[in-house]
Design a protein around this motif. Sequence first.
Motif, mmCIF file in Angstrom:
data_model
loop_
_atom_site.group_PDB
_atom_site.id
_atom_site.type_symbol
_atom_site.label_atom_id
_atom_site.label_comp_id
_atom_site.label_asym_id
_atom_site.label_seq_id
_atom_site.Cartn_x
_atom_site.Cartn_y
_atom_site.Cartn_z
ATOM 1 N N LEU A 1 -15.260 7.221 3.345
ATOM 2 C CA LEU A 1 -13.862 6.964 3.079
ATOM 3 C C LEU A 1 -13.165 7.300 4.372
ATOM 4 N N SER A 2 -12.162 6.571 4.761
ATOM 5 C CA SER A 2 -11.281 7.161 5.618
ATOM 6 C C SER A 2 -9.905 6.531 5.584
ATOM 7 N N GLY A 3 -9.018 6.963 6.176
ATOM 8 C CA GLY A 3 -7.670 6.457 6.253
ATOM 9 C C GLY A 3 -6.672 7.042 5.315
ATOM 10 N N ASP A 4 -5.759 6.492 5.251
ATOM 11 C CA ASP A 4 -4.674 7.256 4.293
ATOM 12 C C ASP A 4 -4.748 6.197 3.030
ATOM 13 N N VAL A 5 -3.966 6.867 2.047
ATOM 14 C CA VAL A 5 -4.070 6.213 0.610
ATOM 15 C C VAL A 5 -2.564 6.108 0.423
ATOM 16 N N ALA A 6 -2.342 4.628 -0.200
ATOM 17 C CA ALA A 6 -1.239 4.266 -0.813
ATOM 18 C C ALA A 6 -1.127 4.048 -2.130
ATOM 19 N N THR A 7 -0.170 4.649 -3.087
ATOM 20 C CA THR A 7 -0.155 4.645 -4.555
ATOM 21 C C THR A 7 1.104 4.691 -5.036
ATOM 22 N N GLY A 8 1.364 4.740 -6.178
ATOM 23 C CA GLY A 8 2.739 4.985 -7.017
ATOM 24 C C GLY A 8 2.511 5.233 -8.251
ATOM 25 N N ASN A 9 3.513 4.945 -8.973
ATOM 26 C CA ASN A 9 3.749 5.017 -10.328
ATOM 27 C C ASN A 9 3.059 4.222 -11.273
ATOM 28 N N TRP A 10 1.802 3.873 -10.836
ATOM 29 C CA TRP A 10 1.083 2.705 -11.534
ATOM 30 C C TRP A 10 0.704 2.985 -13.062
ATOM 31 N N GLY A 11 1.274 2.412 -14.159
ATOM 32 C CA GLY A 11 0.745 2.876 -15.509
ATOM 33 C C GLY A 11 1.679 3.611 -15.978
ATOM 34 N N THR A 12 2.684 3.953 -15.553
ATOM 35 C CA THR A 12 3.740 4.625 -16.295
ATOM 36 C C THR A 12 4.777 4.135 -17.044
ATOM 37 N N GLY A 13 4.960 2.747 -16.715
ATOM 38 C CA GLY A 13 5.918 2.148 -17.550
ATOM 39 C C GLY A 13 5.274 1.612 -18.818
ATOM 40 N N ALA A 14 4.326 0.624 -18.649
ATOM 41 C CA ALA A 14 3.453 -0.004 -19.615
ATOM 42 C C ALA A 14 2.932 0.662 -20.619
#
Length: 79
Positions: A5-18
């Motif tokens: 595994l290498s590199g950065d990770v992009a993520t967010g508020n996934w699953g916080t609304g529904a």
Amino acid sequence: THWPLSGDVATGNWGTGAFGCDKRLKFLQQWLAVSHARPSATMHYCTFNEADITEPLVAFMARFERRPSGAAPDGANPS
């Protein structure tokens, strides 16, 4: 098969609304997961400029980043 595994990770508020999840809890879950899986990676957390979550997380990370490695921030609650 296992690959490096290498590199950065992009993520967010996934699953916080529904699913009615707490955005701060979701951030902490993802931050811990990235820290464990890729200790040298930078996590880019997309808040989509939602002030209710952006400002508390920025303040939390500012407190955390001033601490020595392995030490929890004073008042580790981002609110």
